[in-house]
Scaffold this motif. Structure first.
Motif, PDB file in Angstrom:
ATOM      1  N   LEU A  78     121.128  37.365  -5.386  1.00 49.46           N
ATOM      2  CA  LEU A  78     120.810  38.768  -5.708  1.00 49.46           C
ATOM      3  C   LEU A  78     122.098  39.580  -5.860  1.00 49.46           C
ATOM      4  CD1 LEU A  78     118.517  40.985  -5.893  1.00 49.46           C
ATOM      5  CD2 LEU A  78     118.940  41.396  -3.473  1.00 49.46           C
ATOM      6  N   PHE A 122     119.109  33.408  -1.321  1.00 50.02           N
ATOM      7  CA  PHE A 122     118.503  34.384  -2.231  1.00 50.02           C
ATOM      8  C   PHE A 122     119.349  35.667  -2.266  1.00 50.02           C
ATOM      9  CE2 PHE A 122     115.845  38.196  -2.619  1.00 50.02           C
ATOM     10  CZ  PHE A 122     115.326  38.008  -3.892  1.00 50.02           C
ATOM     11  N   THR A 123     119.809  36.095  -1.088  1.00 53.18           N
ATOM     12  CA  THR A 123     120.625  37.322  -1.009  1.00 53.18           C
ATOM     13  C   THR A 123     121.925  37.153  -1.794  1.00 53.18           C
ATOM     14  OG1 THR A 123     119.708  37.709   1.187  1.00 53.18           O
ATOM     15  CG2 THR A 123     121.648  38.994   0.591  1.00 53.18           C
ATOM     16  N   VAL A 181     116.835  32.493   2.688  1.00 51.53           N
ATOM     17  CA  VAL A 181     116.924  33.967   2.588  1.00 51.53           C
ATOM     18  C   VAL A 181     118.357  34.378   2.250  1.00 51.53           C
ATOM     19  CG1 VAL A 181     116.680  36.139   3.843  1.00 51.53           C
ATOM     20  CG2 VAL A 181     115.010  34.330   4.182  1.00 51.53           C
ATOM     21  N   LEU A 182     119.331  33.727   2.927  1.00 43.59           N
ATOM     22  CA  LEU A 182     120.734  34.064   2.658  1.00 43.59           C
ATOM     23  C   LEU A 182     121.138  33.595   1.252  1.00 43.59           C
ATOM     24  CD1 LEU A 182     122.356  33.298   6.141  1.00 43.59           C
ATOM     25  CD2 LEU A 182     121.481  35.460   5.246  1.00 43.59           C
ATOM     26  N   PHE A 210     118.019  52.186 -17.364  1.00 39.81           N
ATOM     27  CA  PHE A 210     118.952  51.710 -16.329  1.00 39.81           C
ATOM     28  C   PHE A 210     118.938  50.185 -16.283  1.00 39.81           C
ATOM     29  CE2 PHE A 210     118.472  56.075 -14.842  1.00 39.81           C
ATOM     30  CZ  PHE A 210     119.793  56.389 -14.568  1.00 39.81           C
ATOM     31  N   LEU A 213     126.860  44.278   0.517  1.00 38.94           N
ATOM     32  CA  LEU A 213     125.778  43.406   0.991  1.00 38.94           C
ATOM     33  C   LEU A 213     126.255  41.957   1.107  1.00 38.94           C
ATOM     34  CD1 LEU A 213     122.806  43.062   1.799  1.00 38.94           C
ATOM     35  CD2 LEU A 213     122.226  42.822  -0.614  1.00 38.94           C
ATOM     36  N   PHE A 256     127.335  48.387  -3.749  1.00 38.16           N
ATOM     37  CA  PHE A 256     126.236  47.879  -2.924  1.00 38.16           C
ATOM     38  C   PHE A 256     126.239  46.343  -2.904  1.00 38.16           C
ATOM     39  CE2 PHE A 256     121.820  46.374  -2.627  1.00 38.16           C
ATOM     40  CZ  PHE A 256     121.507  46.855  -1.358  1.00 38.16           C
ATOM     41  N   ASP A 261     120.614  28.838   4.397  1.00 39.01           N
ATOM     42  CA  ASP A 261     119.292  29.412   4.678  1.00 39.01           C
ATOM     43  C   ASP A 261     118.736  30.023   3.377  1.00 39.01           C
ATOM     44  OD1 ASP A 261     117.674  30.780   7.281  1.00 39.01           O
ATOM     45  OD2 ASP A 261     117.528  31.863   5.378  1.00 39.01           O
ATOM     46  N   TRP A 293     113.730  54.614 -16.235  1.00 40.52           N
ATOM     47  CA  TRP A 293     114.249  53.526 -15.398  1.00 40.52           C
ATOM     48  C   TRP A 293     114.503  52.260 -16.230  1.00 40.52           C
ATOM     49  CZ3 TRP A 293     111.541  48.948 -15.001  1.00 40.52           C
ATOM     50  CH2 TRP A 293     110.187  48.976 -15.335  1.00 40.52           C
ATOM     51  N   LEU A 329     128.483  41.685   4.224  1.00 41.18           N
ATOM     52  CA  LEU A 329     127.779  41.805   5.503  1.00 41.18           C
ATOM     53  C   LEU A 329     126.806  40.646   5.741  1.00 41.18           C
ATOM     54  CD1 LEU A 329     126.967  45.642   5.606  1.00 41.18           C
ATOM     55  CD2 LEU A 329     128.695  44.408   6.934  1.00 41.18           C
ATOM     56  N   ALA A 330     126.102  40.250   4.678  1.00 39.37           N
ATOM     57  CA  ALA A 330     125.041  39.250   4.866  1.00 39.37           C
ATOM     58  C   ALA A 330     125.550  37.812   4.690  1.00 39.37           C
ATOM     59  CB  ALA A 330     123.898  39.504   3.891  1.00 39.37           C
ATOM     60  N   ILE A 331     126.545  37.596   3.849  1.00 36.04           N
ATOM     61  CA  ILE A 331     126.971  36.216   3.552  1.00 36.04           C
ATOM     62  C   ILE A 331     128.351  35.932   4.158  1.00 36.04           C
ATOM     63  CG2 ILE A 331     127.201  34.473   1.720  1.00 36.04           C
ATOM     64  CD1 ILE A 331     124.372  35.753   1.911  1.00 36.04           C
TER      65      ILE A 331
END
Lengths: 300, 46
Positions: A54, A50-51, A47-48, A17, A110, A106, A45, A14, A113-115
């Motif tokens: 990410l 951070f997303t 969390v958003l 990778f 993500l 991915f 926000d 791993w 959908l999230a942002i």
């Protein structure tokens, strides 16, 4: 009836990778993306936020993996890169391709959908630009590879800003221009002291194709519009004095180091100290500029 | 030549460590998706 027993392929570790995602490069990408997000005139926000960061990191990792998948032959010929998982034989190419495509898809899905769709679209464009335009098309064909390819690394602040605001305005475009114009002096300073590595691998970097003197002149010339892009947001009223003063001082020092490199003549056993200094400072320079941008937003 | 038993052990070790990392990542994603959903509901965005 007898059957031949083939040895089972050893699956990659791993950690390999992880190495495929170029974590070192990812640091600067994440930092500039985060600064773009924090410098935006709205709060997101946590969390958003951070997303979004990410997703930027995962997309950068995907682009790095696909770059290594495509360039494994080239990496094997360069001292700096021959210990990467693919040229060292610790991973098979198909695993790297699947990992890169999966991670990139991915990250974009993500983000969408999230942002928001705008940041997802720019994120997808940045992966495609790095992999298709830079890695596949330009890198082996032209010494202008990193000039145009530099745009790929310039996307993160734009994506961070778009994630927070769902639109793109003048300031993130200046940040895009700054990284875009910073890339040639940054990379050519490196190319000057690892010239033989690029020549051995057959990569047409400017010092290999056009020679050292032309490269030095180009470093000096590209520093001029880079400095303009770094300082312009202040007189244009897009930032305040904190950014303006820090950007002016940091850019002046960059220009001084670039001038030193641009006007040098070297002998056979030159240790390339000014070039190494410019390369090292160019990384610190982006950290300084983007930190100043965020400080300016919160302290002014 | 390498001992086939050594190879077998190495393959099993790799598979175990990869499975562990994958499990951790999936758990982290479950937590992330939960908090994204909460953030979306709180802000009233789709």
């Amino acid at each position: 009836m007898t059957t031949m027993t083939r040895p089972l392929p050893v699956p990659a570790d791993w950690r390999d990778f992880l190495a495929l995602t170029k974590p070192g490069v990812m640091r600067l990408v994440v930092f500039t993306g985060l600064c773009g997000l924090l410098a935006a005139p709205v709060t997101i926000d946590p969390v958003l936020g951070f997303t979004a960061i990410l997703c930027i990191a995962l997309a950068a990792g995907a682009a790095g993996a696909l770059n290594q998948w495509y360039e494994s032959d080239l990496d094997a010929r360069m001292k700096r890169t021959r210990n990467r998982p693919l040229p060292a034989g610790r991973m098979d190419r198909q695993a790297a391709l699947h990992f890169g495509v999966g991670l990139g898809a991915f990250a974009v899905i993500l983000m969408g959908l999230a942002i928001n769709l705008l940041s997802a679209a720019i994120l997808a464009a940045s992966i495609l630009f790095y992999v298709v335009i830079y890695t596949v098309w330009l890198k082996r064909r032209t010494p202008q590879n990193i000039v145009i390819g530099g745009a790929a690394g310039a996307f993160p602040p734009l994506i961070g800003w778009a994630a927070a605001t769902d639109h793109v305005s003048a300031l993130p475009l200046f940040m895009f221009a700054l990284i875009f114009l910073w890339t040639p002096p940054h990379f050519w300073a490196l190319a000057l002291f690892v010239k033989s590595d690029y020549a051995n691998a057959g990569v047409p970097m400017l010092p290999v194709v056009a020679g050292e003197q032309v490269t030095r002149t180009q470093i000096g010339l590209y520093t001029i519009p880079m400095a303009a892009a770094a300082i312009a947001p202040w007189p244009l009223g897009l930032t305040h004095a904190i950014y303006g003063i820090v950007a002016t001082a940091a850019t002046a020092f960059f220009a001084l180091l670039a001038l030193q490199v641009a006007t040098r003549r070297t002998g056979a056993d030159d240790r390339m100290r000014p070039e190494k200094r410019l390369f090292a400072y160019s990384i610190a320079y982006l950290f300084i500029i983007f930190t100043a941008l965020v400080a300016d937003r919160f302290l002014s | 030549m390498t001992d086939p038993q050594d190879d077998e052990d190495l393959i099993r070790r790799r598979q175990r460590s990869r499975a562990r990392v994958t499990a951790l990542l999936l758990a982290a994603l479950v937590i992330l998706f939960f908090f994204i959903s909460i953030a979306k509901i709180r802000s009233g965005t789709p």
